[in-house]
Each structure stands twice: as structure tokens, then as C-alpha cells.
Enzyme design. Structure first.
Site, PDB file in Angstrom:
ATOM      1  N   SER A 151      86.501  27.224  64.265  1.00  0.00           N
ATOM      2  CA  SER A 151      85.404  27.771  65.081  1.00  0.00           C
ATOM      3  C   SER A 151      85.975  28.343  66.368  1.00  0.00           C
ATOM      4  O   SER A 151      87.028  27.886  66.846  1.00  0.00           O
ATOM      5  CB  SER A 151      84.414  26.656  65.421  1.00  0.00           C
ATOM      6  OG  SER A 151      83.495  27.101  66.407  1.00  0.00           O
ATOM      7  N   TYR A 161      82.533  18.599  68.895  1.00  0.00           N
ATOM      8  CA  TYR A 161      82.681  19.641  67.872  1.00  0.00           C
ATOM      9  C   TYR A 161      83.932  20.490  68.128  1.00  0.00           C
ATOM     10  O   TYR A 161      84.732  20.733  67.213  1.00  0.00           O
ATOM     11  CB  TYR A 161      81.427  20.530  67.872  1.00  0.00           C
ATOM     12  CG  TYR A 161      81.502  21.707  66.935  1.00  0.00           C
ATOM     13  CD1 TYR A 161      81.536  21.525  65.557  1.00  0.00           C
ATOM     14  CD2 TYR A 161      81.555  23.023  67.426  1.00  0.00           C
ATOM     15  CE1 TYR A 161      81.605  22.612  64.687  1.00  0.00           C
ATOM     16  CE2 TYR A 161      81.622  24.100  66.572  1.00  0.00           C
ATOM     17  CZ  TYR A 161      81.647  23.894  65.204  1.00  0.00           C
ATOM     18  OH  TYR A 161      81.720  24.963  64.349  1.00  0.00           O
TER      19      TYR A 161
HETATM   20  N1  LIG Z   1      77.332  29.370  61.902  1.00  0.00           N
HETATM   21  C1  LIG Z   1      78.158  29.495  62.925  1.00  0.00           C
HETATM   22  O1  LIG Z   1      77.869  30.125  63.944  1.00  0.00           O
HETATM   23  C2  LIG Z   1      79.523  28.859  62.853  1.00  0.00           C
HETATM   24  C3  LIG Z   1      80.450  29.229  63.828  1.00  0.00           C
HETATM   25  C4  LIG Z   1      81.717  28.669  63.777  1.00  0.00           C
HETATM   26  C5  LIG Z   1      82.049  27.785  62.760  1.00  0.00           C
HETATM   27  N2  LIG Z   1      81.131  27.449  61.837  1.00  0.00           N
HETATM   28  C6  LIG Z   1      81.545  26.505  60.791  1.00  0.00           C
HETATM   29  O2  LIG Z   1      81.286  27.068  59.526  1.00  0.00           O
HETATM   30  C7  LIG Z   1      80.995  26.054  58.585  1.00  0.00           C
HETATM   31  C8  LIG Z   1      79.682  26.366  57.884  1.00  0.00           C
HETATM   32  O3  LIG Z   1      78.704  26.677  58.847  1.00  0.00           O
HETATM   33  P1  LIG Z   1      77.220  27.085  58.406  1.00  0.00           P
HETATM   34  O4  LIG Z   1      76.590  27.705  59.619  1.00  0.00           O
HETATM   35  O5  LIG Z   1      77.241  27.808  57.134  1.00  0.00           O
HETATM   36  O6  LIG Z   1      76.607  25.627  58.211  1.00  0.00           O
HETATM   37  P2  LIG Z   1      75.309  25.118  57.433  1.00  0.00           P
HETATM   38  O7  LIG Z   1      74.845  23.939  58.211  1.00  0.00           O
HETATM   39  O8  LIG Z   1      74.372  26.244  57.168  1.00  0.00           O
HETATM   40  O9  LIG Z   1      75.898  24.639  56.055  1.00  0.00           O
HETATM   41  C9  LIG Z   1      76.814  23.568  56.030  1.00  0.00           C
HETATM   42  C10 LIG Z   1      76.738  22.916  54.666  1.00  0.00           C
HETATM   43  O10 LIG Z   1      77.670  21.843  54.678  1.00  0.00           O
HETATM   44  C11 LIG Z   1      77.051  20.725  54.040  1.00  0.00           C
HETATM   45  N3  LIG Z   1      77.676  19.494  54.498  1.00  0.00           N
HETATM   46  C12 LIG Z   1      77.488  18.854  55.682  1.00  0.00           C
HETATM   47  N4  LIG Z   1      78.205  17.711  55.688  1.00  0.00           N
HETATM   48  C13 LIG Z   1      78.848  17.640  54.502  1.00  0.00           C
HETATM   49  C14 LIG Z   1      79.714  16.681  53.908  1.00  0.00           C
HETATM   50  N5  LIG Z   1      80.033  15.565  54.554  1.00  0.00           N
HETATM   51  N6  LIG Z   1      80.217  16.935  52.686  1.00  0.00           N
HETATM   52  C15 LIG Z   1      79.868  18.041  52.011  1.00  0.00           C
HETATM   53  N7  LIG Z   1      79.016  18.972  52.509  1.00  0.00           N
HETATM   54  C16 LIG Z   1      78.522  18.775  53.744  1.00  0.00           C
HETATM   55  C17 LIG Z   1      75.588  20.811  54.424  1.00  0.00           C
HETATM   56  O11 LIG Z   1      74.754  20.055  53.537  1.00  0.00           O
HETATM   57  C18 LIG Z   1      75.358  22.320  54.365  1.00  0.00           C
HETATM   58  O12 LIG Z   1      74.916  22.734  53.087  1.00  0.00           O
HETATM   59  C19 LIG Z   1      80.988  24.742  59.373  1.00  0.00           C
HETATM   60  O13 LIG Z   1      82.240  24.108  59.235  1.00  0.00           O
HETATM   61  C20 LIG Z   1      80.793  25.199  60.815  1.00  0.00           C
HETATM   62  O14 LIG Z   1      81.341  24.297  61.737  1.00  0.00           O
HETATM   63  C21 LIG Z   1      79.868  27.968  61.852  1.00  0.00           C
END
Ligand SMILES: NC(=O)c1ccc[n+]([C@@H]2O[C@H](COP(=O)([O-])OP(=O)(O)OC[C@H]3O[C@@H](n4cnc5c(N)ncnc54)[C@H](O)[C@@H]3O)[C@@H](O)[C@H]2O)c1
Length: 256
Positions: A151, A161
Site C-alpha cells: 500500500s 496498517y
Molecule cells: N482499496 C484501496 O484503496 C487499497 C489501497 C492500498 C492497498 N490496498 C490493499 O489491497 C488489498 C485488497 O483491497 P480491497 O480494497 O480490494 O479490499 P476488500 O476489503 O474489498 O477485499 C478484501 C477481501 O479480503 C478478504 N479477507 C479479509 N481477511 C481475510 C483473511 N484473513 N483471509 C482471506 N481473505 C480475507 C475479505 O473477505 C475481502 O473479500 C488489501 O490488502 C488492501 O490492504 C487497498
């Protein structure tokens, strides 16, 4: 351009395992890879989300399966990798995407120890466990690639985080070093703010405005921006790149 124009891409018949595949980036990665002919396994702690995403993505004949898996549970991860081995005989692409995010971008004392423990278990140990469990299935497979999702918070952000995602950058370098001799490249993407459903639901409006104000490019990032980075890092176009974290932030990186 229709996604299935890429059916004959280099991803055809490659096997991809995507954690957190039930929604957000994970599902979008699954859609892009399966549209290009990859055989995709979506693993999510929310098993129902994983199976319904898999059903949706396989509706037009793509090979996508969904399974319940908590990346922080060692035996669950081992069982998921066994299922991949049984169904597909090996693994070419691992995407360590599952993560606890928006609501966890807060100081340690605000979240408290048990929540801190869980964030580190999922974001850090989940990446370690899936990577180590996938290693025997990926060793020696031509073009094998691991892509971790870090991230922009891994740069100059000292929340729970942010520190967990800093560890993901470190793990990317460690495993790149350890697995190079086995022919496995390991890279990461550090997305900026991307409006997935979870972010829309959990991020306060003020934070959204602040981040957009710090970007050089004024539009909000989209899932497509991150999918394009994933396709690059998982493909032979990045064959000489390992151990790197690619920031995809609309220029937010320059303010951190
Ligand atoms: N959306 C953003 O702006 C953003 C920015 C930087 C990084 N990220 C990273 O990208 C990744 C995905 O983000 P997103 O926005 O698609 O998230 P999201 O919350 O939409 O989806 C995350 C998915 O991970 C699953 N999950 C959570 N804990 C879990 C576990 N212990 N085992 C298996 N599955 C699990 C959830 O059920 C969910 O379906 C994350 O690692 C997040 O930190 C997101």
C-alpha cells in the site's frame, strides 16, 4: 476492447491463486486473468463471496473456482494449496491480496493489542504462510511469479496498517532473494487510494478529499489501474524485475 480478446495471451492455462478473491481487487484480478485464459482459484475468508465471485466469472466458460480460506490459519492455507495441487497440479501465479485495511489505518493505542495482532496475522503472517505453502507448487514452473499487495501507506505512514504494509514490502525483498534460484520472481504493488466497495463504505469523506489533494493526478484511482500493474508483474514483460514494489498512486508517492 473486450476482455476475451486476450484469450490467447501468455496467461492461457496458467494457474493463479488469489487471496481475498471474493471482492474488490482480488475479484478484479481474477476477472482479468481468467478472461486471458488463466485457471483461477479465488480464496477468501468469506467463502460465500469467493464461490459466488467464481460462479460469476466462470459463467462464460472460464475456469474459476472459489474456496473458503483464512490466510492467517496455517492448516486452512495448507488445505487450500492441497486443493490447488489436486485440481491443477501446480501453481504459476500467487497474489497475496487479502488484507485488513481502511478501518485499521489508526494508531496502535487506538486499536488495542488484539486488533493489532489480527492485522499483523492477516496482512503479514498471511502473506508469509501463503508464500511458503505455495513455494513447492511454484518451484521450477517457467515464469512463476508472486505479487504481493502492499500500500502507499507503507511509505511514511506509521499506523498499524501502514507498518503491516511496510512489512509486506520487506517480505517482497526477502522472498525475492530466497526464491530467485527456484525461478520464482516476487514483486509487490503499493496502490494509492482506490475506490473499491470497502473503501467507499469505510473511508471518511475528509480522508478521501485529503488524499486526492495530495495526488499529482486529480482523479481517483480505479481497480483497472491496479489490475494493469498486476498483469505486468505477473507476465514475462517484467521478467527481469524481482524484489520491487511498484507504487500506483497517481503521484501521491511524491507527497509521502
Ligand atoms: N482499496 C484501496 O484503496 C487499497 C489501497 C492500498 C492497498 N490496498 C490493499 O489491497 C488489498 C485488497 O483491497 P480491497 O480494497 O480490494 O479490499 P476488500 O476489503 O474489498 O477485499 C478484501 C477481501 O479480503 C478478504 N479477507 C479479509 N481477511 C481475510 C483473511 N484473513 N483471509 C482471506 N481473505 C480475507 C475479505 O473477505 C475481502 O473479500 C488489501 O490488502 C488492501 O490492504 C487497498
Amino acid at each position: 476492447m473486450a476482455d476475451n480478446e486476450f484469450q490467447d495471451s501468455e496467461f492461457r492455462d496458467r494457474v493463479a491463486f488469489i487471496t481475498g478473491g471474493g471482492r474488490g481487487f482480488g475479484k478484479a484480478f481474477g476477472a482479468a486473468l481468467s478472461a486471458r485464459g488463466a485457471r483461477v482459484v479465488l480464496a477468501d475468508i468469506d467463502g460465500e463471496a469467493a464461490t459466488s465471485a467464481a460462479a460469476e466469472l466462470s459463467a462464460n466458460g472460464a475456469d474459476v473456482t472459489g474456496l473458503a480460506c483464512d490466510v492467517a490459519d496455517e492448516s486452512g492455507v495448507a488445505a487450500a494449496m492441497d486443493a490447488v495441487a489436486t485440481r491443477h497440479g501446480g501453481l504459476d501465479i500467487l497474489v497475496n491480496n487479502a488484507g485488513l485495511h481502511a478501518a485499521y489505518n489508526r494508531p496502535f493505542h487506538e486499536l488495542g493489542l488484539s486488533t493489532v495482532q489480527r492485522v499483523f496475522d492477516v496482512n503479514v503472517m498471511g502473506t508469509v504462510m501463503c508464500t511458503m505453502a505455495a513455494h513447492p507448487l511454484m518451484t521450477g514452473r517457467p515464469g512463476a511469479a508472486i505479487v504481493n499487495i502492499s500500500s502507499s501507506a507503507a511509505y511514511g505512514n506509521h499506523t498499524v496498517y501502514g507498518v503491516s504494509k511496510l512489512a509486506v514490502r520487506g517480505l517482497t525483498m526477502s522472498f525475492a532473494r530466497e526464491y530467485a534460484a527456484d525461478g520464482i520472481r516476487v514483486n509487490a504493488i503499493a496502490p494509492g487510494l482506490i475506490l473499491t466497495d470497502t473503501v467507499r463504505a469505510e473511508l471518511p469523506e475528509a480522508d478521501l478529499k485529503r488524499v486526492l489533494g495530495q495526488q499529482l493526478l486529480s482523479r481517483a484511482g480505479s481497480e483497472t489501474d491496479i489490475v494493469d500493474a498486476l498483469l505486468y508483474l505477473a507476465s514475462s514483460k517484467s521478467a527481469f524485475i524481482t524484489g520491487e514494489t511498484l507504487r500506483v498512486t497517481g503521484g501521491f508517492a511524491l507527497s509521502a
